[in-house]
Structure formats: structure tokens, C-alpha cells
Enzyme design. Structure first.
Site, PDB file in Angstrom:
ATOM      1  N   SER A 157     -34.233  30.603   6.656  1.00 53.91           N
ATOM      2  CA  SER A 157     -34.248  29.471   6.209  1.00 53.91           C
ATOM      3  C   SER A 157     -34.957  28.785   5.756  1.00 53.91           C
ATOM      4  O   SER A 157     -36.636  28.472   6.315  1.00 53.91           O
ATOM      5  CB  SER A 157     -33.340  28.779   7.069  1.00 53.91           C
TER       6      SER A 157
HETATM    7  N1  SAH Z   1     -31.330  31.963  11.654  1.00 56.88           N
HETATM    8  C1  SAH Z   1     -32.165  32.642  10.961  1.00 56.88           C
HETATM    9  C2  SAH Z   1     -31.602  32.607   9.036  1.00 56.88           C
HETATM   10  C3  SAH Z   1     -30.274  33.169   8.522  1.00 56.88           C
HETATM   11  S1  SAH Z   1     -29.578  34.149   7.561  1.00 56.88           S
HETATM   12  C4  SAH Z   1     -33.160  32.057  10.881  1.00 56.88           C
HETATM   13  O1  SAH Z   1     -34.219  31.354  11.343  1.00 56.88           O
HETATM   14  O2  SAH Z   1     -34.101  33.305  10.088  1.00 56.88           O
HETATM   15  C5  SAH Z   1     -28.290  34.114   8.772  1.00 56.88           C
HETATM   16  C6  SAH Z   1     -27.803  35.233   9.503  1.00 56.88           C
HETATM   17  O3  SAH Z   1     -26.013  35.710   9.900  1.00 56.88           O
HETATM   18  C7  SAH Z   1     -27.906  36.828   8.319  1.00 56.88           C
HETATM   19  O4  SAH Z   1     -29.132  37.051   9.105  1.00 56.88           O
HETATM   20  C8  SAH Z   1     -26.614  37.616   8.841  1.00 56.88           C
HETATM   21  O5  SAH Z   1     -26.778  38.827   8.697  1.00 56.88           O
HETATM   22  C9  SAH Z   1     -25.905  36.855  10.005  1.00 56.88           C
HETATM   23  N2  SAH Z   1     -23.959  36.509   9.734  1.00 56.88           N
HETATM   24  C10 SAH Z   1     -23.650  36.436   9.037  1.00 56.88           C
HETATM   25  N3  SAH Z   1     -22.381  36.897   8.799  1.00 56.88           N
HETATM   26  C11 SAH Z   1     -22.837  37.078  10.678  1.00 56.88           C
HETATM   27  C12 SAH Z   1     -21.441  37.641  11.655  1.00 56.88           C
HETATM   28  N4  SAH Z   1     -20.268  37.133  11.227  1.00 56.88           N
HETATM   29  N5  SAH Z   1     -22.175  37.338  13.081  1.00 56.88           N
HETATM   30  C13 SAH Z   1     -23.621  37.387  13.065  1.00 56.88           C
HETATM   31  N6  SAH Z   1     -24.137  37.140  12.462  1.00 56.88           N
HETATM   32  C14 SAH Z   1     -24.213  37.331  10.908  1.00 56.88           C
END
Ligand code: SAH
Length: 214
Positions: free
Chosen positions: A61
Site C-alpha cells: 500500500s
Molecule cells: N497490507 C499489505 C498490502 C495488502 S494488498 C502490505 O502492507 O503490503 C492485499 C493483500 O490481501 C494481498 O496480498 C492479497 O493476496 C490479500 N488477500 C486478498 N484476499 C484475501 C483473503 N480472503 N484472505 C487473506 N488475504 C487476502
């Protein structure tokens, strides 16, 4: 004391100019090395205020959004925090410094494994990285003082709201999967759930189930 490199000074100024004022949050973003969480090719740009691509088609992010969401959580060292969407592990590292215990859940094994290694290397021993579906958290994981969802949801799942303690705060990007979402903050009060819409954001979508690819 050594002076901060110029890119970190500009980084701090950008966060302040955009309205981040919580000193503990600003200090934590200054301390946590974002270059450890981006792809090697992006290291020189790690302190630019932008989201960047990581493995598995996901993103780390934008720092302003990380700071803003963290500020909204009003974290204390006693708090147990749940993060949905570990991604690079950067947000989890920030949470680690400001909260008591952090459980972060990721649906890609590759991302969960890399994030776990990075967090260990940084000494974030109060973070547990779990491979799982954050949209279907079982009651067995317990209750949390704070919940932060970092993938877009079309509505906040009841399975998450049920994990929120009394006086707990949940924050999540709610809206269409490939468009603009609104950050929504929910506080569980004795009278029920209080909901407030904050700012517009863009997150990659939350997808149900553990990823079948690595
Ligand atoms: N917080 C992260 C950025 C998140 S990007 C950082 O600091 O880098 C969103 C993430 O959510 C992705 O890695 C994606 O694979 C994950 N994601 C999406 N759906 C999900 C689910 N149902 N359960 C767990 N993770 C999920």
C-alpha cells in the site's frame, strides 16, 4: 545523532502535509525500513508515496494510506490486532511497533512466507503470519481490539465484525473490487455498531479462499 537521509525527510513532510499528525505513527513510519518490503528493483523508490507491485499480482500500500489507517486505529500496547491481507508485511511491521499482539492473514503462501521472514529479521516477534482466508475467520482465533482489512470488500463480512471486542475499532476499504472504495470505520459500542465513512482509497480485491497458486 546521524541525520536522516533526505528521502526520509521528504517522506515525513509528505505524510504531515497530507494530514497525519499522530507522533507515534509518524515515528513508526520513519523507523520501519520500507525498502525491506518492496521488490529489489523498487528499493531506490521505497520512500515515494505510492503503492508498488509485489509478488502474486498484489501491491504494497501507499505509505499515506498505511499511516492514515494506522492513525485511525488509535493503537495501544495492550491491543490485540487482526490484519486481513499481509501482502508485503509492511503494514504488519507498523502495527507490530504500536500494538501488543498482531495476527496477520494472507491467502498466498508465497507472500505469507516472505512476510514472515522479513518480520522476523526486523525483530517483530509479536506478529504471527497465518496462511488463511481472512473473509472466513473462525471464532477459534478469538476476539480483537482492532481489525484492519487491507483488501477491498463489497461489504464488511459478519465473520469479521463478530471478532471485534466491545469498544473495538475495525477499518476496511468497502466498494467495488476494481474501482474506488471508501474507507469505512466501525466501532463496536455498547449500543451497537457505529459506522463512519472516511476517505476514498484503491485496494486490490479481497478474494475468498486460500490461493491455489503459490
Ligand atoms: N497490507 C499489505 C498490502 C495488502 S494488498 C502490505 O502492507 O503490503 C492485499 C493483500 O490481501 C494481498 O496480498 C492479497 O493476496 C490479500 N488477500 C486478498 N484476499 C484475501 C483473503 N480472503 N484472505 C487473506 N488475504 C487476502
Amino acid at each position: 545523532m546521524a541525520s536522516a537521509p533526505p528521502e526520509k525527510m521528504i517522506f515525513q513532510l509528505t505524510l504531515r502535509r497530507r494530514g497525519i499528525s499522530d507522533q507515534a505513527v509518524l515515528r513508526t513510519l520513519e523507523d520501519v525500513p520500507r525498502e525491506n518490503f518492496v521488490e529489489p528493483a523498487d528499493r531506490a523508490d521505497a520512500y515515494r508515496d505510492s503503492a508498488m507491485a509485489i509478488s502474486c499480482g498484489q501491491t504494497i500500500s501507499q505509505p499515506f494510506v498505511v499511516a492514515y489507517m494506522t492513525e485511525q486505529l488509535k493503537l495501544r500496547k495492550t491491543h490485540r490486532v487482526l490484519e486481513i491481507g499481509t501482502g508485503s508485511g509492511y503494514q504488519a511491521a507498523i502495527l507490530s511497533r504500536l500494538a501488543g499482539q498482531v495476527l496477520t492473514v494472507e491467502r498466498f503462501r508465497t507472500l505469507a512466507d516472505i512476510a514472515r521472514q522479513r518480520l522476523e529479521k526486523l525483530g517483530c516477534f509479536n506478529v504471527e503470519v497465518m496462511l488463511g482466508d481472512g473473509l472466513a475467520m473462525p471464532p477459534a482465533v478469538g476476539q480483537f481490539d482492532r481489525i484492519i482489512v487491507t483488501a477491498a470488500v463489497d461489504r464488511i463480512p459478519d465473520a469479521l465484525l463478530e471478532r471485534l471486542e466491545l469498544n473495538g475499532i475495525l477499518i476496511a476499504p468497502v466498494g467495488p473490487p476494481h474501482g474506488v472504495q471508501t474507507l469505512v470505520r466501525v466501532i463496536r459500542t455498547a449500543g451497537g455498531l457505529e459506522r463512519k465513512e472516511l476517505v476514498d482509497v484503491r485496494f486490490v480485491p479481497a478474494i475468498p479462499g486460500i490461493a491455489r497458486e503459490l
